[in-house]
Design a protein around this motif. Structure first.
Motif, short mmCIF file in Angstrom:
data_model
loop_
_atom_site.label_atom_id
_atom_site.label_comp_id
_atom_site.label_asym_id
_atom_site.label_seq_id
_atom_site.Cartn_x
_atom_site.Cartn_y
_atom_site.Cartn_z
N UNK A 56 116.45 -22.85 23.25
CA UNK A 56 115.86 -24.19 23.31
C UNK A 56 116.93 -25.23 23.01
N UNK A 57 117.00 -26.26 23.85
CA UNK A 57 117.87 -27.41 23.62
C UNK A 57 116.98 -28.54 23.13
N UNK A 58 117.15 -28.90 21.88
CA UNK A 58 116.34 -29.94 21.24
C UNK A 58 117.01 -31.30 21.47
N UNK A 59 116.62 -31.95 22.59
CA UNK A 59 117.27 -33.20 22.98
C UNK A 59 116.35 -34.41 22.87
N UNK A 60 115.05 -34.20 22.77
CA UNK A 60 114.12 -35.32 22.67
C UNK A 60 114.34 -36.07 21.37
N UNK A 61 114.25 -37.39 21.42
CA UNK A 61 114.49 -38.20 20.23
C UNK A 61 113.94 -39.60 20.40
N UNK A 62 113.72 -40.26 19.28
CA UNK A 62 113.44 -41.70 19.25
C UNK A 62 114.81 -42.37 19.20
N UNK A 63 115.18 -43.10 20.25
CA UNK A 63 116.54 -43.62 20.37
C UNK A 63 116.64 -45.15 20.36
N UNK A 64 115.53 -45.84 20.10
CA UNK A 64 115.56 -47.31 20.05
C UNK A 64 116.11 -47.73 18.69
N UNK A 83 111.85 -32.85 15.14
CA UNK A 83 112.97 -31.93 15.39
C UNK A 83 112.81 -30.65 14.60
N UNK A 84 112.32 -30.78 13.36
CA UNK A 84 112.09 -29.59 12.54
C UNK A 84 111.02 -28.69 13.12
N UNK A 85 109.96 -29.28 13.67
CA UNK A 85 108.90 -28.48 14.27
C UNK A 85 109.40 -27.73 15.51
N UNK A 86 110.29 -28.37 16.29
CA UNK A 86 110.87 -27.68 17.45
C UNK A 86 111.67 -26.47 16.98
N UNK A 87 112.50 -26.66 15.95
CA UNK A 87 113.30 -25.54 15.44
C UNK A 87 112.43 -24.45 14.85
N UNK A 88 111.37 -24.84 14.15
CA UNK A 88 110.46 -23.86 13.56
C UNK A 88 109.76 -23.03 14.64
N UNK A 89 109.29 -23.72 15.69
CA UNK A 89 108.61 -23.01 16.78
C UNK A 89 109.57 -22.09 17.51
N UNK A 90 110.82 -22.52 17.63
CA UNK A 90 111.84 -21.70 18.29
C UNK A 90 112.15 -20.46 17.45
N UNK A 91 112.24 -20.64 16.14
CA UNK A 91 112.47 -19.49 15.25
C UNK A 91 111.30 -18.50 15.32
N UNK A 92 110.10 -19.03 15.46
CA UNK A 92 108.91 -18.19 15.48
C UNK A 92 108.91 -17.22 16.67
N UNK A 93 109.53 -17.66 17.78
CA UNK A 93 109.60 -16.78 18.95
C UNK A 93 110.96 -16.06 19.02
N UNK A 95 114.21 -17.20 18.90
CA UNK A 95 115.26 -17.72 19.76
C UNK A 95 116.11 -18.75 19.01
N UNK A 96 117.37 -18.94 19.45
CA UNK A 96 118.23 -19.97 18.84
C UNK A 96 117.92 -21.36 19.39
N UNK A 97 118.35 -22.37 18.66
CA UNK A 97 118.14 -23.76 19.08
C UNK A 97 119.45 -24.53 19.01
N UNK A 98 119.70 -25.34 20.03
CA UNK A 98 120.81 -26.29 20.02
C UNK A 98 120.20 -27.67 19.87
N UNK A 99 120.53 -28.34 18.78
CA UNK A 99 119.94 -29.65 18.47
C UNK A 99 120.99 -30.75 18.56
#
Length: 299
Positions: A56-64, A83-93, A95-99
């Motif tokens: 998973x590539x964690x690229x979504x963000x609030x950028x304003x 971002x933490x929830x994305x990493x947690x969900x990725x760990x649950x399955x 898989x590694x995450x690039x944030x």
């Protein structure tokens, strides 16, 4: 290899889709709202599970950046907890995450390029929320690569390169800050780096060099120097041109404080992954040419 990217319309997500066209070994799937919304944690795990990622590539963000000063709760909900929830969900399955993170986690007061060992000290809500995201990702998934980058531009979305070209269509002169320095970074080069990392992770089940890394374009400049190169390149290709007038940060006040020094040292990334980003002038010229070619072809 199946890469699932959060943030459908972001510069890095769109760059990954473009770069993957030439890489038949990769399939890139982009997720965004409404099926995956970082402000709605209940959407994250189901969307990622359905997408079946190898990484998973964690690229979504609030950028304003300036708006975040007025919406700190939303910025932290997306950039921190989300971002933490994305990493947690990725760990649950499993898989590694690039944030993806940012130079804004530093205060910009240093006189040299920041390394991964330098202490973060954000001066804006945006920077603080991104730092919270780094901490949340690292806590949630030990198999993480956090990539801090800076001054991102591309042929997609809103960015400094496109702004300069737009302003030059109806102005003879553009005032640009000259006392903030950094490393302009093409999102296309970030995409290439991520594909390089993903291939390494996929081919090495014993990979152990997880952690925080800086990745940015090679070389440094000021915002005004960046603008001059953009517009000189545009003129050389027959595109819009305007003179650039240097101004100081105090002459262009913004709600959020920008780092005076955004330079990032990428030596750790190079030594571990054997990869160095192209020099920023060449990368910028290629994006300017691409943008002008698209404009011509679209009439």
């Amino acid at each position: 290899m199946r890469l699932v990217v959060t943030g459908r319309e972001g510069q890095v997500a769109r760059s990954l889709v473009e770069r993957a066209h030439a890489r038949p070994d990769f399939e890139v799937v982009v997720l965004g709202r409404p099926e995956l919304d970082l402000a709605k944690p209940e959407t994250i795990a189901p969307a990622l599970a359905i997408a079946r990622p190898d990484l998973v590539v964690s690229a979504a963000a609030y950028t304003a950046v300036d708006q975040a000063e007025d919406e700190p709760d939303l910025a932290f909900a997306v950039n921190g907890a989300g971002a933490g929830h994305v990493a947690e969900a990725t760990a649950r399955i499993g898989k590694p995450v690039i944030h993806l993170s940012t130079d804004y986690i530093f205060d910009g007061g240093g006189e040299r390029a920041y390394t991964e060992n330098d202490k973060p000290a954000p001066r804006s809500v945006y920077g603080a929320s991104k730092l919270a995201g780094e901490h949340a990702v690292a806590k949630a998934n030990p198999r993480h690569l956090i990539l801090r980058t800076a001054w991102v531009y591309s042929p997609f979305g809103r960015n400094f390169v496109k702004t300069m070209l737009r302003l030059a269509t109806d102005r003879d002169e553009i005032a640009v800050v000259a006392d903030q320095w950094g490393n302009p970074t093409s999102a296309l080069d970030i995409a290439d780096a991520i594909l390089h990392l993903a291939a390494m992770l996929y081919g090495n089940k014993g990979f152990a060099s997880f952690g925080v890394y800086h990745f940015a374009g090679t070389g440094e400049t000021s915002w005004s120097g960046f603008a001059r190169h953009i517009l000189d390149t545009s003129q050389a290709f027959g595109g819009p041109y305007a003179r650039v007038r240097d101004i100081a940060t105090v002459d262009y006040p913004t709600k959020a404080q920008r780092p005076r020094n955004s330079r990032l040292s990428t030596e750790k990334f190079r030594s571990v992954f054997g990869w160095t980003a192209p020099d920023w002038p060449g990368a910028t010229s290629r994006v300017v040419e691409q943008l002008l070619t698209r404009r011509i072809s679209n009439g």
